[in-house]
Write a protein that holds these residues in place. Structure first.
Motif, PDB file in Angstrom:
ATOM      1  N   HIS A   1      82.244  15.955 -46.217  1.00 59.74           N
ATOM      2  CA  HIS A   1      82.840  15.165 -45.142  1.00 59.74           C
ATOM      3  C   HIS A   1      83.881  15.979 -44.373  1.00 59.74           C
ATOM      4  O   HIS A   1      84.198  15.662 -43.230  1.00 59.74           O
TER       5      HIS A   1
ATOM      6  N   ARG B   1      79.701  12.888 -53.618  1.00 59.84           N
ATOM      7  CA  ARG B   1      79.668  12.264 -52.298  1.00 59.84           C
ATOM      8  C   ARG B   1      79.107  10.842 -52.325  1.00 59.84           C
ATOM      9  O   ARG B   1      79.199  10.128 -51.334  1.00 59.84           O
TER      10      ARG B   1
ATOM     11  N   ILE C   1      84.307  13.905 -49.903  1.00 59.43           N
ATOM     12  CA  ILE C   1      84.333  15.235 -50.516  1.00 59.43           C
ATOM     13  C   ILE C   1      84.703  16.274 -49.463  1.00 59.43           C
ATOM     14  O   ILE C   1      84.259  16.219 -48.316  1.00 59.43           O
TER      15      ILE C   1
END
Length: 235
Positions: free
Chosen positions: A145, A115, A120
């Motif tokens: 995310h 990340r 991600i």
């Protein structure tokens, strides 16, 4: 220099946390309950056949597995299975749904590394409520995310997910413990697939690795994840 990867997808079960070994423990209990009717090997063959038949009806996960055990118990006993056995199988299924989540080694480090410079996405299949429970208990949920819980993993699914969350599947990478679900369809869609074996494999997910494909990668475990990503980006 433009990055080769914009997004990284992570499988959940047996990639970030243990899962299949719980199914195998329950299968052993199932064999004990039906020991008076058939041997373990035959019972497991019948159970696997039931699971294969039922995927289109029940999907992936504990609930479909529990129903397949009950169906198999009825079949091998020719309808004579005791109600008490059915009750124990239902309770075994509930125990699986209550089982605490145990992260695999290096799982948190891999997600946190990914990340830093990539979008991600958690991409997992199975029962919605159970997957949401496991994600919440894992402590990893806030790192992603995007969360995608799908009924199956296909090239079209991967294309749509990586287009929605990032710049498309061509700049995407999917890592998981299943060649059939995590690697093959991702490569077919045009992205990279990374295989990280768990050690406990469901027979319906078994496949031979595409070792000669340029977008196929393999890791012994997640400890090598950061090195692989750096190699892809800068190699």
């Amino acid at each position: 220099m433009a990055r080769k990867l914009s997004a990284i997808g992570f499988d959940a079960d047996d990639t970030l946390w243990h899962n299949e070994r719980l199914f195998q423990m329950t299968q052993s209990y199932f064999a004990e309950l039906l020991a008076d009717y058939t041997d373990r090997e035959t019972l497991m063959e019948r159970l696997l056949a039931a699971e294969r038949r039922n995927l289109g009806h029940y999907g992936f996960g504990v609930k479909g597995f529990t129903l397949s055990m009950i169906e198999t118990a009825i079949e091998v006993t020719q309808g004579k299975v005791a109600a008490s056995v059915i009750e124990r199988l239902l309770e075994a299924g509930r125990d699986m749904l209550r089982h605490p989540v145990e992260l695999l080694p290096h799982a948190r480090d891999a997600v946190q590394f990914a990340r830093q410079e990539h979008v991600i996405i958690l991409i997992t299949k199975g029962d919605l409520l159970d997957q949401e429970r496991k994600l919440a208990q894992s402590g990893l949920g806030d790192l992603f995310h995007g969360i995608e819980i799908v009924s199956d993993k296909t090239p079209q699914q991967y294309s749509e997910i990586f287009a929605h969350h990032a710049t498309g599947v061509a700049q995407g990478l999917m890592i998981g413990n299943s060649l059939r679900s995590d690697v093959f369809p991702m490569i077919e869609a045009g992205g990279r697939g990374v295989f990280v074996p768990h050690g406990h494999e469901w027979a319906l997910e078994h496949a031979a690795p595409p070792t000669d494909h340029p977008r196929y990668h393999a890791l012994a475990d997640l400890s090598g994840f950061a090195t692989l990503i750096r190699k892809i980006e800068h190699g």
